[in-house]
Every structure is written in C-alpha cells, then in structure tokens.
Design a protein around this motif. Structure first.
Motif, PDB file in Angstrom:
ATOM      1  N   ASN A  31       0.837  -1.201   0.000  1.00  9.98           N
ATOM      2  CA  ASN A  31       0.000   0.000   0.000  1.00  9.98           C
ATOM      3  C   ASN A  31       0.871   1.250   0.000  1.00  9.98           C
ATOM      4  O   ASN A  31       1.818   1.360   0.791  1.00  9.98           O
ATOM      5  N   TYR A  33       0.349   5.588  -0.230  1.00 11.68           N
ATOM      6  CA  TYR A  33      -0.615   6.688  -0.166  1.00 11.68           C
ATOM      7  C   TYR A  33       0.102   8.018  -0.393  1.00 11.68           C
ATOM      8  O   TYR A  33       1.235   8.201   0.024  1.00 11.68           O
ATOM      9  N   TYR A  35      -0.614  12.161   0.404  1.00 13.86           N
ATOM     10  CA  TYR A  35      -1.408  13.148   1.128  1.00 13.86           C
ATOM     11  C   TYR A  35      -0.808  14.521   0.874  1.00 13.86           C
ATOM     12  O   TYR A  35       0.348  14.659   0.483  1.00 13.86           O
ATOM     13  N   ILE A  43      -4.251  17.742   6.788  1.00 13.10           N
ATOM     14  CA  ILE A  43      -3.598  16.884   5.809  1.00 13.10           C
ATOM     15  C   ILE A  43      -4.695  16.124   5.086  1.00 13.10           C
ATOM     16  O   ILE A  43      -5.521  15.458   5.718  1.00 13.10           O
ATOM     17  N   PHE A  45      -6.030  13.432   2.073  1.00 12.55           N
ATOM     18  CA  PHE A  45      -5.744  12.266   1.254  1.00 12.55           C
ATOM     19  C   PHE A  45      -5.825  12.623  -0.219  1.00 12.55           C
ATOM     20  O   PHE A  45      -6.744  13.340  -0.653  1.00 12.55           O
ATOM     21  N   PHE A  91       2.961  14.516   1.493  1.00 14.49           N
ATOM     22  CA  PHE A  91       3.425  13.372   2.265  1.00 14.49           C
ATOM     23  C   PHE A  91       3.108  12.074   1.522  1.00 14.49           C
ATOM     24  O   PHE A  91       2.065  11.938   0.902  1.00 14.49           O
ATOM     25  N   SER A  95       2.070   1.071   3.850  1.00 15.75           N
ATOM     26  CA  SER A  95       1.672   0.084   4.850  1.00 15.75           C
ATOM     27  C   SER A  95       1.655  -1.292   4.211  1.00 15.75           C
ATOM     28  O   SER A  95       1.493  -1.415   2.987  1.00 15.75           O
ATOM     29  N   GLU A 103      -1.779   0.939  10.856  1.00 13.84           N
ATOM     30  CA  GLU A 103      -0.752   1.961  10.872  1.00 13.84           C
ATOM     31  C   GLU A 103      -0.161   2.198   9.497  1.00 13.84           C
ATOM     32  O   GLU A 103       0.209   1.256   8.799  1.00 13.84           O
ATOM     33  N   GLN A 104      -0.081   3.454   9.124  1.00 11.15           N
ATOM     34  CA  GLN A 104       0.616   3.866   7.927  1.00 11.15           C
ATOM     35  C   GLN A 104       1.915   4.555   8.361  1.00 11.15           C
ATOM     36  O   GLN A 104       1.922   5.322   9.317  1.00 11.15           O
ATOM     37  N   PHE A 106       4.785   7.186   7.524  1.00 13.97           N
ATOM     38  CA  PHE A 106       4.895   8.388   6.705  1.00 13.97           C
ATOM     39  C   PHE A 106       6.342   8.778   6.434  1.00 13.97           C
ATOM     40  O   PHE A 106       7.228   8.573   7.276  1.00 13.97           O
ATOM     41  N   GLY A 107       6.528   9.372   5.281  1.00 18.23           N
ATOM     42  CA  GLY A 107       7.803   9.961   4.941  1.00 18.23           C
ATOM     43  C   GLY A 107       7.903  11.378   5.479  1.00 18.23           C
ATOM     44  O   GLY A 107       6.953  11.898   6.058  1.00 18.23           O
ATOM     45  N   PRO A 108       9.048  12.017   5.267  1.00 19.22           N
ATOM     46  CA  PRO A 108       9.274  13.361   5.808  1.00 19.22           C
ATOM     47  C   PRO A 108       8.546  14.460   5.047  1.00 19.22           C
ATOM     48  O   PRO A 108       8.458  15.588   5.528  1.00 19.22           O
TER      49      PRO A 108
END
Lengths: 115, 113
Positions: A31, A33, A35, A43, A45, A91, A95, A103-104, A106-108
């Motif tokens: 998965n 995503y 955002y 934030i 989607f 972002f 997952s 829980e996903q 996230f990147g920076p």
C-alpha cells in the motif's frame, strides 16, 4: 530497516512549470498513499495504490496531478502545470497488505512552493 | 464522510505543565483513532492509537482514550518537556489495514523552559 523516503525535500518552481515528486515506500509494503497539507490546514488524502494499481484516487484535486507506481515499488506524483494553490507539503505513506494493522508509515514530506 | 476536529493552536506551555489537546470526530461505524506528531524538520510519526471504544493509547507519557459516547480522543500528558514541542495531528481511519487516514488541522505545541 529504511523508512519511507521522499525526494526532493523542498522544491520551488514558478507557476506553469512541471514538478515531479518521488516516494520510496518501505520495502515490501504493497500500500502506498499520497497526502497533501496546504498552509495551516488539515492533511488531506490524495490517492492510494495497491502495488501498481490505483485503489482510490478520489482525493486528487484535478487532472493536473498524475500519480504513477510502475512495478509496484516507488511512486511519482507529477504536477503539470503547477498553480499557486498547489503549494504545500506532500506526504507519502506506506503500509503492508493486512487487515490487522491500521498503521501507515509516513515519509518526511516534500515542501512544494509555487511562485 | 469522516471528519476530525481538533483545537486550534498554537498552544504555549511552560515545562512540566499539564497538556490537553481536544479532538472530536465524525465517522460511520467504528474507526481506528490516532495521534500523529511532527517534530520540527521531520516527518509524521505515529504517537499512539486506539482501535476500539474505551481503549487507551499511550506512548512517551502521552495518553488518549477512545470515547465513543462523546466521539472524542483527547490527547493528554501530565508534564510536558521542551522536547515535546511539535505539531500534533488527530486522525482516524475506517477499520482495515488499507484505509485512508482523515486528519485534523493540527495543533502546534510550544513548550518553553
């Protein structure tokens, strides 16, 4: 284990130009995503890939945004042509394919500024 | 559709003060609830979560309890530190490991020595 990475960290472009953002998810995560957070707001989607397929792209604002995930690994998000209102932080999250864990990771984020 | 409302910031507290950041939600069914934190210059990190009513999520001294009757998930910490300065996002997702996350607007917390 490496986390979600995004490139570039910052991008400043002029209105009308094209920008491509890249996201590398955690290895093995099906998965992916995207955002976006525009200044001071929530934030939101944008879209969701399962492997290379778009599962849900209901959050994509318009057809100036194109997301791809060739081969089901990294993903790119292209904005063409960019407009002022596209400025914000983009972002990426990933997952594993499971029903048990919400829980996903996230990147920076990539901060995009359109002038 | 799903939505999350959290108190607006910024919130400024002295070190060792008690913290509460209010969060309420609207959702169908029984969503999972989260608090994410973004420290300066870093990405979003999951701080804690709760997946069913009356569950309490906790981490790093922070706690939040899933209150279905009031549709709330308020974040609390008994004694904040300067290192807790960050932006805190309340969020939810429908049950299932691949559901999109709906976020609140974020609350910026500044802790001063």
């Amino acid at each position: 284990e490496a986390g979600v990475t995004q490139f570039p960290s910052h991008s400043v472009i002029e209105k009308g130009q094209t920008v491509t953002l890249r996201c590398d998810p955690i290895s093995g995560h099906d998965n992916l995503y995207w955002y976006r957070r525009v200044m001071g707001k929530e934030i939101k989607f944008l879209l969701h890939f399962v492997k290379e397929s778009k599962q849900d792209e209901s959050g994509m604002p318009n057809n100036r945004f194109l997301a791809e995930r060739t081969g089901g690994t990294y993903s790119t998000l292209k904005v063409q042509p960019a407009e002022l209102e596209d400025s914000g932080v983009y972002f990426c999250a990933s997952s594993p394919w499971t029903d048990l864990n919400n829980e996903q990771f996230f990147g920076p984020g990539t901060r995009l500024t359109v002038l | 559709g799903n939505s999350v409302t959290q108190m607006e910031g910024p919130v400024t507290l002295s070190e060792e003060a008690f913290l509460t950041i209010n969060c309420t939600y609207t959702a169908t069914g029984y969503p999972s609830l989260f608090w994410y934190v973004q420290y300066p210059g870093e990405g979003l990190q999951l701080l804690l979560k709760a997946t069913k009513a009356d569950d309490k999520g906790s981490n790093k001294g922070f706690e939040a309890t899933y209150r279905k009757e009031t549709t709330s998930f308020h974040l609390e910490k008994g004694s904040v530190q300067v290192s807790d300065s960050a932006v805190y996002f309340c969020a939810l997702s429908d049950q299932g490991g691949y559901q999109k996350v709906t976020f609140g607007t974020g609350t910026k917390l500044q802790v001063i020595p």
